[in-house]
Design a protein around this motif. Structure first.
Motif, PDB file in Angstrom:
ATOM      1  N   ILE A  80       0.866  -1.177   0.000  1.00 40.15           N
ATOM      2  CA  ILE A  80       0.000   0.000   0.000  1.00 40.15           C
ATOM      3  C   ILE A  80       0.902   1.227   0.000  1.00 40.15           C
ATOM      4  O   ILE A  80       1.858   1.296   0.771  1.00 40.15           O
ATOM      5  N   TYR A  81       0.598   2.192  -0.869  1.00 38.45           N
ATOM      6  CA  TYR A  81       1.377   3.442  -0.836  1.00 38.45           C
ATOM      7  C   TYR A  81       0.492   4.612  -1.228  1.00 38.45           C
ATOM      8  O   TYR A  81      -0.462   4.478  -2.005  1.00 38.45           O
ATOM      9  N   LEU A  82       0.793   5.764  -0.630  1.00 34.97           N
ATOM     10  CA  LEU A  82       0.075   6.988  -0.957  1.00 34.97           C
ATOM     11  C   LEU A  82       0.645   7.572  -2.236  1.00 34.97           C
ATOM     12  O   LEU A  82       1.862   7.717  -2.381  1.00 34.97           O
ATOM     13  N   LYS A  83      -0.231   7.937  -3.170  1.00 31.09           N
ATOM     14  CA  LYS A  83       0.193   8.550  -4.434  1.00 31.09           C
ATOM     15  C   LYS A  83       0.210  10.072  -4.312  1.00 31.09           C
ATOM     16  O   LYS A  83      -0.070  10.766  -5.279  1.00 31.09           O
ATOM     17  N   ASN A  84       0.498  10.573  -3.140  1.00 28.76           N
ATOM     18  CA  ASN A  84       0.327  11.999  -2.900  1.00 28.76           C
ATOM     19  C   ASN A  84       1.410  12.847  -3.547  1.00 28.76           C
ATOM     20  O   ASN A  84       2.599  12.518  -3.525  1.00 28.76           O
ATOM     21  N   GLN A  85       0.996  13.945  -4.126  1.00 26.34           N
ATOM     22  CA  GLN A  85       1.899  14.975  -4.627  1.00 26.34           C
ATOM     23  C   GLN A  85       1.920  16.185  -3.691  1.00 26.34           C
ATOM     24  O   GLN A  85       2.796  17.024  -3.764  1.00 26.34           O
ATOM     25  N   ASN A  86       0.915  16.285  -2.816  1.00 27.66           N
ATOM     26  CA  ASN A  86       0.815  17.411  -1.880  1.00 27.66           C
ATOM     27  C   ASN A  86      -0.082  17.007  -0.710  1.00 27.66           C
ATOM     28  O   ASN A  86      -0.645  15.911  -0.688  1.00 27.66           O
ATOM     29  N   VAL A  87      -0.231  17.924   0.250  1.00 28.74           N
ATOM     30  CA  VAL A  87      -1.027  17.635   1.442  1.00 28.74           C
ATOM     31  C   VAL A  87      -2.477  17.365   1.081  1.00 28.74           C
ATOM     32  O   VAL A  87      -3.128  16.488   1.655  1.00 28.74           O
ATOM     33  N   GLY A 118      -1.993   3.344  -4.015  1.00 32.97           N
ATOM     34  CA  GLY A 118      -1.572   2.174  -4.770  1.00 32.97           C
ATOM     35  C   GLY A 118      -1.698   0.933  -3.911  1.00 32.97           C
ATOM     36  O   GLY A 118      -1.468   0.981  -2.693  1.00 32.97           O
ATOM     37  N   TYR A 119      -2.047  -0.187  -4.539  1.00 30.20           N
ATOM     38  CA  TYR A 119      -2.322  -1.413  -3.778  1.00 30.20           C
ATOM     39  C   TYR A 119      -1.986  -2.624  -4.632  1.00 30.20           C
ATOM     40  O   TYR A 119      -2.315  -2.672  -5.823  1.00 30.20           O
ATOM     41  N   GLN A 120      -1.307  -3.633  -4.011  1.00 29.95           N
ATOM     42  CA  GLN A 120      -1.032  -4.885  -4.722  1.00 29.95           C
ATOM     43  C   GLN A 120      -0.630  -5.982  -3.746  1.00 29.95           C
ATOM     44  O   GLN A 120       0.307  -5.814  -2.977  1.00 29.95           O
ATOM     45  N   PRO A 121      -1.311  -7.127  -3.768  1.00 32.31           N
ATOM     46  CA  PRO A 121      -0.837  -8.292  -3.024  1.00 32.31           C
ATOM     47  C   PRO A 121       0.412  -8.857  -3.718  1.00 32.31           C
ATOM     48  O   PRO A 121       0.528  -8.797  -4.943  1.00 32.31           O
ATOM     49  N   PHE A 122       1.341  -9.441  -2.933  1.00 31.11           N
ATOM     50  CA  PHE A 122       2.548 -10.013  -3.529  1.00 31.11           C
ATOM     51  C   PHE A 122       3.191 -10.983  -2.544  1.00 31.11           C
ATOM     52  O   PHE A 122       2.800 -11.059  -1.384  1.00 31.11           O
ATOM     53  N   ILE A 123       4.208 -11.711  -3.029  1.00 30.51           N
ATOM     54  CA  ILE A 123       4.906 -12.657  -2.152  1.00 30.51           C
ATOM     55  C   ILE A 123       6.406 -12.365  -2.045  1.00 30.51           C
ATOM     56  O   ILE A 123       7.049 -12.853  -1.120  1.00 30.51           O
ATOM     57  N   GLU A 124       6.947 -11.576  -2.958  1.00 28.16           N
ATOM     58  CA  GLU A 124       8.381 -11.254  -2.889  1.00 28.16           C
ATOM     59  C   GLU A 124       8.623  -9.952  -3.626  1.00 28.16           C
ATOM     60  O   GLU A 124       8.021  -9.689  -4.670  1.00 28.16           O
TER      61      GLU A 124
END
Length: 299
Positions: A221-228, A250-256
């Motif tokens: 999981i990650y924030l796609k933020n460019q600003n506050v 952003g979101y994605q399941p993964f194993i490695e």
């Protein structure tokens, strides 16, 4: 002869461990032939005690403390040839794993509900040479949260994490990361990247609704933020639960996978709420790696 080891962090939960230790020992003594109690004093003690339990080939190891204590004990059991079964009684501030395993936040109830026949094979995450059972987080916000002092956690609980994170939001600092997930590379700009194993993050439930403690997956999981403003707009997505990428997350399941930062900065991860290794990071899942006692299924 069936032996259990109980590893206690006396300072956890506003020092409630001292109050509940007797109750836990009585419960375990009714179940096991021998119960050994160990008290932590310094960082790393719980891992050392768990390692000794592995060497002694005990049946079960139990922890009493917060997420940091649980992490240390799991780190002492992971990837060992003989891995005792694991149980714990949560006393800390957040207790994400306990929430995911239906273990009560009330110590007396957690002790009363312990049932050796009720257990699952738990996934463990590995980041570089460290282990995690909840999350690894990277970025300005996670660093601020991991810097929260023990006294603040004890006094203010989850509010201490929120306040520290909010102060970092106002600084509006993001980084350029390079991700490699299942062999696929991508570049992102973000103020916060999280690798989660559990549904609950920071004590808030169902942030990652599809996560299961034994599904053999990690969740990026990650924030796609460019600003506050972008960061603020991501809040509704987080609150309702994340199961796909959006305009702001952003979101994605993964194993490695792996994560590196482009800037010349000394950026460290937060592993289960404490400071972890610096970047670059390598991630892998140890699927169904540790037998853990769980609470009763919620109705």
């Amino acid at each position: 002869m069936k032996k259990a080891v109980l590893i206690v962090n006396p300072s956890s939960g506003n020092e409630e461990a001292q109050e509940y230790e007797k109750l836990v020992k009585e419960k375990l003594t009714d179940i096991f032939d021998e119960v050994e109690v160990q008290h932590t004093g310094d960082t790393g003690d719980a891992t050392k005690f768990a390692n000794q339990a592995v060497t002694d080939k005990v049946d079960s190891v139990f922890a009493m403390g917060g997420d940091g204590t649980v992490n240390e004990v799991i780190s002492g059991l992971a990837e060992q040839e003989h891995r005792p079964k694991f149980g714990f009684f949560p006393l800390g501030t957040v207790n994400d794993l306990a929430r995911s395993l239906n273990i009560s936040m009330e110590p007396e109830e957690a002790v009363a509900e312990l049932d050796l026949d009720r257990r699952i094979a738990l996934d463990i995450g590995k980041v570089n040479e460290d282990y995690f059972m909840n999350i690894v987080a990277v970025g300005g916000i996670p660093e601020a949260i991991s810097d929260v002092e023990v006294e603040e956690k004890t006094k203010f609980g989850k509010l201490a994490y929120f306040t520290s994170g909010f102060k970092q939001v106002l600084k509006d600092e993001s980084y350029h990361f390079e991700l490699e997930i299942e062999g696929e590379k991508r570049k992102i700009e973000s103020s916060a990247v999280v690798i989660a194993l559990t549904q609950t993050i920071g004590g808030y439930g169902h942030i990652v609704p599809e996560a299961r403690p034994d599904d053999g997956k990690m969740y990026l999981i990650y924030l796609k933020n460019q600003n506050v403003l972008d960061m603020v707009k991501s809040v509704p997505d987080i609150i309702k639960g994340i199961d796909h990428s959006t305009d702001y997350i952003g979101y994605q399941p993964f194993i490695e996978g792996s994560l590196s930062v482009k800037e010349e900065v000394d950026l460290h991860s937060s592993v289960d709420g404490d400071e972890g290794p610096g970047l670059p990071l390598r991630f892998k899942i140890l699927p169904q790696h540790l037998e853990v006692y769980v609470g009763p299924q919620k109705k």
